[in-house]
Design an enzyme around this catalytic site. Structure first.
Site, PDB file in Angstrom:
ATOM      1  N   HIS A 283      -3.528   0.405  -3.301  1.00 18.45           N
ATOM      2  CA  HIS A 283      -4.461   0.707  -2.209  1.00 18.45           C
ATOM      3  C   HIS A 283      -5.040  -0.584  -1.636  1.00 18.45           C
ATOM      4  CE1 HIS A 283      -4.369   4.857  -3.720  1.00 18.45           C
ATOM      5  NE2 HIS A 283      -4.230   4.257  -4.882  1.00 18.45           N
TER       6      HIS A 283
ATOM      7  N   GLU B 269      -8.011   3.460  -5.936  1.00 18.28           N
ATOM      8  CA  GLU B 269      -8.782   2.840  -4.839  1.00 18.28           C
ATOM      9  C   GLU B 269     -10.272   2.746  -5.189  1.00 18.28           C
ATOM     10  OE1 GLU B 269      -9.077   0.782  -2.791  1.00 18.28           O
ATOM     11  OE2 GLU B 269      -8.539   1.447  -0.775  1.00 18.28           O
TER      12      GLU B 269
ATOM     13  N   ASN C 110      -6.024   8.438   5.977  1.00 20.27           N
ATOM     14  CA  ASN C 110      -5.838   7.264   6.844  1.00 20.27           C
ATOM     15  C   ASN C 110      -5.898   7.689   8.307  1.00 20.27           C
ATOM     16  OD1 ASN C 110      -3.315   5.745   4.697  1.00 20.27           O
ATOM     17  ND2 ASN C 110      -5.495   5.292   4.834  1.00 20.27           N
TER      18      ASN C 110
ATOM     19  N   ARG D  60       0.866  -1.187   0.000  1.00 17.42           N
ATOM     20  CA  ARG D  60       0.000   0.000   0.000  1.00 17.42           C
ATOM     21  C   ARG D  60       0.899   1.232   0.000  1.00 17.42           C
ATOM     22  NH1 ARG D  60      -4.243  -0.653   4.808  1.00 17.42           N
ATOM     23  NH2 ARG D  60      -4.963   1.375   4.035  1.00 17.42           N
ATOM     24  N   HIS D  61       0.343   2.367  -0.378  1.00  9.79           N
ATOM     25  CA  HIS D  61       1.021   3.655  -0.247  1.00  9.79           C
ATOM     26  C   HIS D  61       1.360   3.897   1.227  1.00  9.79           C
ATOM     27  CE1 HIS D  61      -2.755   4.864   1.533  1.00  9.79           C
ATOM     28  NE2 HIS D  61      -3.337   4.198   0.542  1.00  9.79           N
TER      29      HIS D  61
ATOM     30  N   ARG E  59      -1.296   9.815  -3.041  1.00 12.54           N
ATOM     31  CA  ARG E  59      -0.585   9.037  -2.024  1.00 12.54           C
ATOM     32  C   ARG E  59       0.226   7.893  -2.632  1.00 12.54           C
ATOM     33  NH1 ARG E  59      -6.070   8.329  -2.052  1.00 12.54           N
ATOM     34  NH2 ARG E  59      -7.056   6.327  -1.556  1.00 12.54           N
TER      35      ARG E  59
HETATM   36  O1  G3H Z   1     -11.444   3.440   1.440  1.00 14.88           O
HETATM   37  C1  G3H Z   1     -11.149   2.336   1.098  1.00 14.88           C
HETATM   38  C2  G3H Z   1     -10.487   1.327   1.908  1.00 14.88           C
HETATM   39  O2  G3H Z   1      -9.134   1.178   1.653  1.00 14.88           O
HETATM   40  C3  G3H Z   1     -11.182   0.030   1.648  1.00 14.88           C
HETATM   41  O3  G3H Z   1     -11.652  -0.329   2.847  1.00 14.88           O
HETATM   42  O4  G3H Z   1     -13.386  -1.695   1.673  1.00 14.88           O
HETATM   43  O5  G3H Z   1     -12.612  -2.207   4.013  1.00 14.88           O
HETATM   44  O6  G3H Z   1     -14.037  -0.191   3.564  1.00 14.88           O
HETATM   45  P1  G3H Z   1     -13.003  -1.144   3.034  1.00 14.88           P
END
Ligand code: G3H
Length: 198
Positions: free
Chosen positions: A150, A84, A15, A8-9, A60
């Site tokens: 991401h 993402e 975050n 990941r970045h 990012r």
């Molecule tokens: O905002 C995106 C997140 O990296 C993905 O997280 O799919 O678990 O909500 P999630």
């Protein structure tokens, strides 16, 4: 067999605020991770510049990749297919704010994270289909591959190379500040996780 490296970045401003979406930049800690990640690859690849590197089009990820490339002396491909998951109307909100503002959506996603599509955004199934082209590209490559992207994206890539079933994808654990090294073996990829302190 050529390894595939996933990261990941570095930590981003969103975050820290626990917000989804957006296009925020790295924090100081995230920038430090990017520099450490570059150093890791210099050692790991022993000066080999014959690699393929892919990243997304988001700040990012680009800024993390820039630091790595500067040290490695290589170039990267920046691809929208690696951006993402698009959280649509929930962009810029924390999970708590999503629960307060859109309780029905929050519940629906909790019940079925794989198929739930954010209004005006994407579902994990949508993401799986758009990263498919990158998976083929990675599979075709005879060179070591680095992907800096991401959480949702790497869940999909990791699941493919590590043979997880599709329904598991949204729950896979892909933490910040860690490299996942996958080495293709006879029937599966051998995995090593390398924690990198910023
Ligand atoms: O905002 C995106 C997140 O990296 C993905 O997280 O799919 O678990 O909500 P999630």
């Amino acid at each position: 067999p050529r390894p595939i490296y996933l990261s990941r970045h570095g930590e981003s401003q969103y975050n820290v605020l626990h917000k989804v979406g957006g296009d925020s930049d790295l924090t100081q800690t995230g920038l430090m991770y990017a520099k450490q990640l570059g150093k890791y690859f210099v050692q790991e690849l022993e000066g080999n510049r014959n690699i393929k590197m892919f990243t997304s089009t988001m700040q990012r990820a680009l800024h993390t990749s820039n630091e790595v490339c500067e040290l490695l002396g290589v170039e990267y491909y920046s691809l929208k297919a690696l951006d993402e998951i698009n959280p649509g109307i929930c962009d810029g909100l924390t999970y708590q704010q999503i629960a307060d503002k859109f309780p029905q959506d929050y519940e629906e996603r909790k019940m079925n994270k794989l198929t739930y599509r954010y209004p005006r955004g994407e579902s994990y199934l949508d993401v799986i289909s758009r990263v498919e082209q990158i998976i083929f590209e990675i599979e075709r490559s005879r060179l070591p591959v680095i992907v800096i992207a991401h959480q949702a994206i790497l869940r999909c890539l990791y699941a493919y190379f590590h043979e997880h079933e599709v329904p598991e994808i949204p729950k896979l654990n892909i933490p910040l500040h860690q490299v996942i090294k996958l080495v293709p073996a006879a029937y599966y990829c051998k995995e090593t996780r390398i924690k990198i302190d910023p």
